[in-house]
Design an enzyme around this catalytic site. Structure first.
Site, PDB file in Angstrom:
ATOM      1  N   GLU A  29       1.384  -1.431  -0.012  1.00 28.29           N
ATOM      2  CA  GLU A  29       0.074  -0.011   0.365  1.00 28.29           C
ATOM      3  C   GLU A  29       1.189   1.031   0.290  1.00 28.29           C
ATOM      4  O   GLU A  29       2.228   1.137   0.249  1.00 28.29           O
ATOM      5  CB  GLU A  29      -0.740   0.239   1.024  1.00 28.29           C
ATOM      6  CG  GLU A  29       0.130   0.228   1.932  1.00 28.29           C
ATOM      7  CD  GLU A  29      -1.041   0.673   3.399  1.00 28.29           C
ATOM      8  OE1 GLU A  29      -1.533   2.099   3.253  1.00 28.29           O
ATOM      9  OE2 GLU A  29      -0.513   0.651   4.916  1.00 28.29           O
ATOM     10  N   LYS A 161      -4.286  -1.319  15.093  1.00 31.58           N
ATOM     11  CA  LYS A 161      -3.040  -0.456  16.718  1.00 31.58           C
ATOM     12  C   LYS A 161      -4.262  -0.073  18.042  1.00 31.58           C
ATOM     13  O   LYS A 161      -5.282  -0.187  17.329  1.00 31.58           O
ATOM     14  CB  LYS A 161      -2.521   1.271  15.913  1.00 31.58           C
ATOM     15  CG  LYS A 161      -1.045   0.854  15.077  1.00 31.58           C
ATOM     16  CD  LYS A 161      -0.705   2.389  14.642  1.00 31.58           C
ATOM     17  CE  LYS A 161       0.481   2.368  14.071  1.00 31.58           C
ATOM     18  NZ  LYS A 161       0.166   2.781  13.265  1.00 31.58           N
TER      19      LYS A 161
HETATM   20  N1  PSU Z   1      -2.903   2.321  10.744  1.00 26.96           N
HETATM   21  C1  PSU Z   1      -1.465   1.987  10.804  1.00 26.96           C
HETATM   22  N2  PSU Z   1      -0.863   3.128   9.829  1.00 26.96           N
HETATM   23  C2  PSU Z   1      -0.768   3.442   8.266  1.00 26.96           C
HETATM   24  C3  PSU Z   1      -2.448   2.955   8.343  1.00 26.96           C
HETATM   25  C4  PSU Z   1      -3.762   2.418   9.303  1.00 26.96           C
HETATM   26  O1  PSU Z   1      -0.994   1.929  11.755  1.00 26.96           O
HETATM   27  O2  PSU Z   1      -0.514   3.850   7.525  1.00 26.96           O
HETATM   28  C5  PSU Z   1      -3.207   3.909   7.122  1.00 26.96           C
HETATM   29  C6  PSU Z   1      -3.437   2.185   6.654  1.00 26.96           C
HETATM   30  O3  PSU Z   1      -3.027   2.693   4.920  1.00 26.96           O
HETATM   31  C7  PSU Z   1      -4.607   1.978   6.234  1.00 26.96           C
HETATM   32  C8  PSU Z   1      -5.347   3.691   6.652  1.00 26.96           C
HETATM   33  O4  PSU Z   1      -5.899   1.714   5.028  1.00 26.96           O
HETATM   34  O5  PSU Z   1      -4.249   4.841   7.237  1.00 26.96           O
HETATM   35  C9  PSU Z   1      -6.881   3.054   7.016  1.00 26.96           C
HETATM   36  O6  PSU Z   1      -7.293   5.195   7.420  1.00 26.96           O
HETATM   37  P1  PSU Z   1      -8.855   4.802   7.526  1.00 26.96           P
HETATM   38  O7  PSU Z   1      -9.074   4.867   9.067  1.00 26.96           O
HETATM   39  O8  PSU Z   1      -9.538   6.458   7.442  1.00 26.96           O
HETATM   40  O9  PSU Z   1      -9.959   4.056   6.399  1.00 26.96           O
END
Ligand code: PSU
Ligand code: MN
Length: 309
Positions: A29, A161
């Site tokens: 990603e 996390k």
């Molecule tokens: N969790 C992490 N680091 C990240 C992300 C999530 O520890 O960089 C990023 C990933 O790309 C994940 C996104 O898919 O955040 C999720 O964002 P949202 O909660 O807005 O869907």
């Protein structure tokens, strides 16, 4: 016969060669690059993840949008531009069409990346942590979960996390029938921390066993598979050390009314500041480790599929 690839996907030549030659490919990603890590560490990390995949003998395909075009695999120059450009946007699944229409460049989330990897015929993906159900009454649930429920790609990660509500996240995955597999672990890894008090019911210890299980799962259901790999021991942070920092950043986010797609990046960067880099160190170590294990799984899966034919 591989299914045709939509004409709006641009495959880097290394990736299309790998497809033609039947080599293992690992999708990576790019929101973690554009919004998850500080510059310029993010660019270095992106290169290291690709290197880990290559060292195992697989081909990395970092996925992102560049000027509205969907790229499966990036050149080093493009990777650098994406990582260092402060205008890169965060692209989840619903943003793909919008970003294409407005010719935006940006990093794709887990959700958007597995959606696109599946279109490109790549079944294995690596990242650090997935999005999930947030704490509190906001109703904020990441599209990473909904995409996992409907897209047959294996997501190799270190859980999520604890800025997220992990019990609710696991409940969501159960309700929407996403298999969750522990890689050499019996509990759901909590990202920086190797273990949690949340049990995982399926444990796998070797890549061969993992590939066989993935094949069998995909014979009967079309969904993602969550493969949970604990952070390497040398870089992991004990839960007790993390907790106060976590409480602090969540309170700050509430006070500053930060929500929606800005929430995760905010929480991550504040956490790294408060722990004086310890969370960042753990984050980088687990990302590299996950890329490595994903490459091994991708190779084992390919082998088992070749034996089937
Ligand atoms: N969790 C992490 N680091 C990240 C992300 C999530 O520890 O960089 C990023 C990933 O790309 C994940 C996104 O898919 O955040 C999720 O964002 P949202 O909660 O807005 O869907
Ligand atoms: Mn969200």
């Amino acid at each position: 016969m591989m299914p045709p690839i939509p004409e709006w996907l641009i495959l880097q030549s290394e990736v299309s060669d790998a497809r033609a030659e039947g080599k293992a490919i690992v999708a990576l990603e790019s929101t973690v690059i554009t919004h998850g890590l500080p510059r310029p560490v993010n660019f270095e990390l992106a290169r290291q993840m690709e290197k880990e995949v290559r060292q195992v003998g697989a081909v990395p395909a970092t996925i992102a949008l560049l000027k509205g075009e969907v790229h499966i695999g990036l050149s080093e120059k493009d990777l650098e531009r994406l990582a260092l450009d402060t205008d890169s946007v965060k692209i989840s699944v619903r943003d793909i069409g919008l970003a294409r229409a407005s010719l935006n460049s940006g990093g794709t989330t887990v959700a958007a990346t597995i959606f696109l990897a599946n279109k490109a015929g790549i079944p294995v993906f690596a990242t650090g942590g997935i999005g999930g159900v947030h704490h509190g009454p906001s109703g904020d649930i990441s599209a990473d979960l909904t995409e996992l429920a409907r897209t047959p790609v294996a997501v190799v990660c270190s859980g999520a996390k604890s800025i997220l509500d992990l019990p609710r996240t696991l409940e969501w995955l159960e309700t929407f029938s996403v298999p969750v597999i522990g890689w050499q672990t019996d509990t759901f890894p909590a990202f920086f921390t190797r273990e949690s008090d949340l049990p995982i019911h399926v444990r796998v210890d070797t890549v061969g066993e993992m590939a066989a299980l993935m094949r069998t799962i995909w014979e009967t259901q079309i969904s993602g598979i969550l493969i949970c790999v604990p952070c390497p021991e040398s870089a992991a942070i004990p839960a007790i050390r993390l907790n106060s920092a976590l409480q602090q950043v969540e309170q700050e986010a509430q006070e500053q009314a930060i929500h929606g797609k800005n929430l995760t990046p905010f929480l991550l960067s504040r956490l790294a500041e408060i722990t004086e880099g310890a969370t960042l160190h753990a984050n980088l170590a687990l990302l590299r480790n996950n890329a490595h294990i994903a490459a091994e799984i991708a190779k084992a899966l390919l082998l088992i599929q070749q034996e089937d034919r």
